[in-house]
Design a protein around this motif. Structure first.
Motif, PDB file in Angstrom:
ATOM      1  N   ASP A   1       0.828  -1.209   0.000  1.00  0.00           N
ATOM      2  CA  ASP A   1       0.000   0.000   0.000  1.00  0.00           C
ATOM      3  C   ASP A   1       0.855   1.249   0.000  1.00  0.00           C
ATOM      4  N   GLN A   2       1.944   1.203   0.753  1.00  0.00           N
ATOM      5  CA  GLN A   2       2.791   2.397   0.819  1.00  0.00           C
ATOM      6  C   GLN A   2       3.449   2.680  -0.521  1.00  0.00           C
ATOM      7  N   VAL A   3       3.890   1.600  -1.184  1.00  0.00           N
ATOM      8  CA  VAL A   3       4.525   1.796  -2.494  1.00  0.00           C
ATOM      9  C   VAL A   3       3.515   2.345  -3.499  1.00  0.00           C
ATOM     10  N   ILE A   4       2.327   1.772  -3.458  1.00  0.00           N
ATOM     11  CA  ILE A   4       1.294   2.244  -4.395  1.00  0.00           C
ATOM     12  C   ILE A   4       0.943   3.688  -4.100  1.00  0.00           C
ATOM     13  N   GLU A   5       0.863   4.008  -2.801  1.00  0.00           N
ATOM     14  CA  GLU A   5       0.519   5.385  -2.421  1.00  0.00           C
ATOM     15  C   GLU A   5       1.519   6.349  -3.030  1.00  0.00           C
ATOM     16  N   GLU A   6       2.795   5.985  -2.967  1.00  0.00           N
ATOM     17  CA  GLU A   6       3.807   6.894  -3.510  1.00  0.00           C
ATOM     18  C   GLU A   6       3.754   6.939  -5.030  1.00  0.00           C
TER      19      GLU A   6
ATOM     20  N   ALA B   1      -4.083   2.128 -16.870  1.00  0.00           N
ATOM     21  CA  ALA B   1      -2.931   1.510 -16.216  1.00  0.00           C
ATOM     22  C   ALA B   1      -3.335   0.975 -14.861  1.00  0.00           C
ATOM     23  N   VAL B   2      -2.585  -0.017 -14.390  1.00  0.00           N
ATOM     24  CA  VAL B   2      -2.809  -0.553 -13.054  1.00  0.00           C
ATOM     25  C   VAL B   2      -1.554  -0.269 -12.243  1.00  0.00           C
ATOM     26  N   VAL B   3      -1.717   0.383 -11.083  1.00  0.00           N
ATOM     27  CA  VAL B   3      -0.566   0.678 -10.241  1.00  0.00           C
ATOM     28  C   VAL B   3      -0.459  -0.414  -9.185  1.00  0.00           C
ATOM     29  N   THR B   4       0.624  -1.184  -9.215  1.00  0.00           N
ATOM     30  CA  THR B   4       0.849  -2.211  -8.203  1.00  0.00           C
ATOM     31  C   THR B   4       2.170  -1.899  -7.519  1.00  0.00           C
ATOM     32  N   GLU B   5       2.515  -2.716  -6.506  1.00  0.00           N
ATOM     33  CA  GLU B   5       3.779  -2.442  -5.825  1.00  0.00           C
ATOM     34  C   GLU B   5       4.972  -2.885  -6.657  1.00  0.00           C
TER      35      GLU B   5
ATOM     36  N   CYS C   1      -5.702   1.199  -8.684  1.00  0.00           N
ATOM     37  CA  CYS C   1      -4.693   0.956  -7.653  1.00  0.00           C
ATOM     38  C   CYS C   1      -4.967  -0.397  -7.033  1.00  0.00           C
ATOM     39  N   CYS C   2      -4.013  -1.325  -7.172  1.00  0.00           N
ATOM     40  CA  CYS C   2      -4.308  -2.703  -6.799  1.00  0.00           C
ATOM     41  C   CYS C   2      -3.028  -3.381  -6.340  1.00  0.00           C
ATOM     42  N   GLU C   3      -3.071  -4.036  -5.164  1.00  0.00           N
ATOM     43  CA  GLU C   3      -1.890  -4.765  -4.718  1.00  0.00           C
ATOM     44  C   GLU C   3      -1.793  -6.097  -5.463  1.00  0.00           C
TER      45      GLU C   3
END
Lengths: 273, 368
Positions: free
Chosen positions: A64-69, A249-253, A185-187
């Protein structure tokens, strides 16, 4: 393993197995089968518990932190960001970007039966972010003002389709029609190797619950007392499937991935772990 | 006689205030009330030539339209009435039906710009002796023309009253057995259409709730009590179920000159989802909803906004002043999203709406 199976079946009996649950259980079984048989029982248990904690820490909290950034870097000053219902990851992204001093406003789109957007709205408004709140049908009037759509997901599939709260597909469709980028935004623990083609398989219906609380208080109560009868059935599907062509796009870690490359997530994960 | 004039003025004032306070709900209701008021105005009017009558009606129409500019059926009814009145007058003056255009010369076409006028069956079979501006008997013109005009107005009234039946005439041809139909909101036109079709076919209807008015509940109630198997779903699942839907049938608030329409908010979502799935979108609307207007700035200018407490009520007290809330009541749906308009005058594709408007209204009346 045999000890775990009845526990798992008990959980599945309460609610159908979701992708995230399946992934976690599979990982646990992998760890169990990989553990040393010579280890004393208590040590083995401690090691497993440690592995579980690591899973939670790495795949959920740090992810979550990586995605947040990463997603936060996509937000520029002056953006009008649209989000649908309430995703905890998107909430973190927005709060994080606001804390970094970026100037943007948020449009929260909400819908029955869950009306989760209100909770997100109160969190964002208390943080001082300028917010607008609309119900889903009003989307057509406001989509021309939007510069970025940020949504969460329940699970993502190897063909790039996103299984998310019912209504996300409509939001993504309208955004695509107006050339607004849709960022999910998805882990990675939500990734599923299966391909899902429509919204019907594996969907869940919301319980009837409190009949009136999700309706506006200005609406007369006696007009809302519809019940199932011989010719009428009330359905509240909770999820729907957004096709990959509506997603930018999909933002993952493990990175920002376009929808047609979602199938490469296990490879990217393998490199990381 | 002056009391008569005041009587009709009072009727106009009553309708103006009703419109302004939105006590007249529904485009058909507004149209009916407008016709009734105009009938009173015409019956009590004193005029010695046609221009006086027309300018009287136009001034009344202008007041009504200004009272509620977003209720387009008011203006449409006034324009239709003016069209009928001019037709009757022309017939009475020339003695032959104005629809006979046997001379198809280019100059006629260009000069008039209307190759075909809507056929208004002339009420006056015999040539009436009309004398305008007669100095001896200023009322003769009005006296002779009024009965003819009243019949024309009655025609318009009849058309409004039979609108639902006429639209539903071919309902069974548009719906096949075992179809799944999606509809949103509560349109009386669509409700009648589906109920009539249900006499001949068995099908399923999925009704979307359509927040924040949640009119879908009434629609589902009405359809299920008529024995039609119905599902009530929230708006969020429109895309999810669209792959199983065979047709989308919705109502309209007003049909615009380019073939687009104003419809209850949520229609744009349903129409777009249908377009993505190649599902036909059928719109049922009466001809009184045809509006000679274009929608150039549809983002906000043409929309009507309802009260925000239906979206975020005062029970969320601490949010109410920190947050902007939007509650548009109508959506603009472009002509490319609609496949057919089913009206009481037949089925029309969006591309021929401009022609319908040319035939139904006169060019001079576009601006009242």
């Amino acid at each position: 393993m045999t000890y775990l199976s009845p526990q798992i079946s008990h959980l599945v009996a309460a609610r159908p197995m979701s992708v995230t649950m399946g992934n976690a259980i599979r990982q646990l079984k992998l760890e169990i089968s990989g553990s040393d048989i010579d280890l004393p029982e208590q040590d083995a248990k401690d090691a497993l518990c440690q592995k579980i904690d690591n899973y939670i820490r790495d795949r959920i909290i740090i992810a979550d932190q990586v995605i947040e950034e990463t997603a936060g870097n996509k937000i520029k000053d002056g953006d009008v960001i649209l989000t649908y219902a309430r995703s905890s990851v998107v909430q973190k992204v927005l709060l994080g970007a606001h804390a970094e001093g970026r100037q943007f406003s948020v449009i929260v789109v909400d819908s029955r039966p869950m009306l989760e957007g209100k909770r997100l709205l109160s969190v964002l408004a208390s943080a001082g972010i300028q917010c607008t709140y609309i119900l889903l049908p009003a989307l057509g009037a406001i989509i021309t003002e939007v510069t970025l759509v940020l949504v969460g997901a329940h699970s993502i599939h190897s063909n790039g389709a996103v299984y998310s709260r019912a209504g996300t597909a409509l939001v993504a469709m309208m955004a695509k029609l107006h050339s607004v980028p849709v960022v999910v935004c998805c882990e990675t623990y939500k990734y599923s190797e299966t391909v899902q083609l429509d919204s019907f398989t594996k969907n869940e219906l919301a319980p009837q619950g409190d009949l009136f609380s999700s309706f506006p208080s200005v609406k007369a109560r006696d007009s809302l007392t519809l019940e199932n009868d011989e010719h009428l059935e009330i359905l509240n599907p909770l999820y729907d499937l957004t096709p990959p062509n509506c997603i930018t796009a999909v933002v993952t870690e493990v990175g920002v991935i376009p929808p047609n490359s979602i199938g490469s997530i296990p490879v990217a994960l393998g490199r990381l772990l | 006689m002056s009391a008569d004039l005041h009587g009709s003025q009072r009727a106009v004032e009553t309708l103006v205030s009703k419109l302004r306070r939105r006590q007249v709900v529904g485009s058909r209701e507004a149209a009916l009330e407008t016709v009734l008021v105009l009938r009173q105005v015409v019956s009590k009017a004193r005029f010695s030539n046609i221009d006086q009558l027309i300018s009287l009606i136009r001034s009344v129409g202008k007041r009504l339209v200004e009272a509620q500019p977003k209720e387009h059926s008011v203006g449409n009814t006034v324009r239709k009435l003016l069209h009928h009145i001019r037709e009757e007058y022309n017939t009475a003056m020339t003695g032959n039906a104005s629809s006979s255009k046997t001379v198809y010369s280019i100059s006629n076409f260009v000069l008039q710009g209307q190759p075909r006028k809507q056929n208004v069956a002339p009420k006056s079979e015999a040539t009436l002796t009309l004398k305008e501006n007669d100095p001896d008997d200023p009322d003769s013109f009005a006296r002779v023309l009024k009965p003819v005009l009243m019949e024309a107005i009655q025609d318009v009234l009849d058309e409004l009253e039979t609108v639902y039946d006429n639209i539903s005439k071919n309902a069974k041809d548009h719906i096949h057995s075992d179809e799944i139909i999606l509809t949103i909101g509560h349109s009386k036109t669509v409700e009648t259409f589906l109920k009539v079709a249900a006499h001949h076919r068995s099908f399923t209807v999925i009704v979307a709730e359509t927040g924040p008015s949640y009119n879908g509940h009434e629609m589902a109630r009405a359809l299920s009590s008529a024995g039609i198997s119905s599902f009530l779903v929230p708006d969020s699942s429109i895309y999810a179920i669209m792959s199983r839907v065979n047709k989308v049938i919705i109502g309209a608030h007003a049909i615009l000159a380019n073939g687009g329409m104003f419809a209850i908010t949520g229609s744009l979502l349903a129409a777009n989802a249908a377009r993505v799935h190649s599902t036909p979108v059928v719109v049922c609307a009466g001809q009184f909803k045809l509006t000679p207007l274009w929608n150039l700035y549809h983002d906000f200018g043409a929309l009507d906004f309802a009260d925000p407490s239906s979206v975020l009520g005062f029970e969320e007290g601490n949010l109410v002043d920190k947050v902007d809330v939007l509650n548009p009541y109508y959506d603009y749906v472009g002509p490319e999203l609609v496949d057919v308009f089913i009206t009481n005058d037949g089925d029309h594709p969006p591309s021929s709406v401009y022609r319908l408007i040319k035939e139904t209204y006169d060019d001079d009346d576009h601006e009242l």
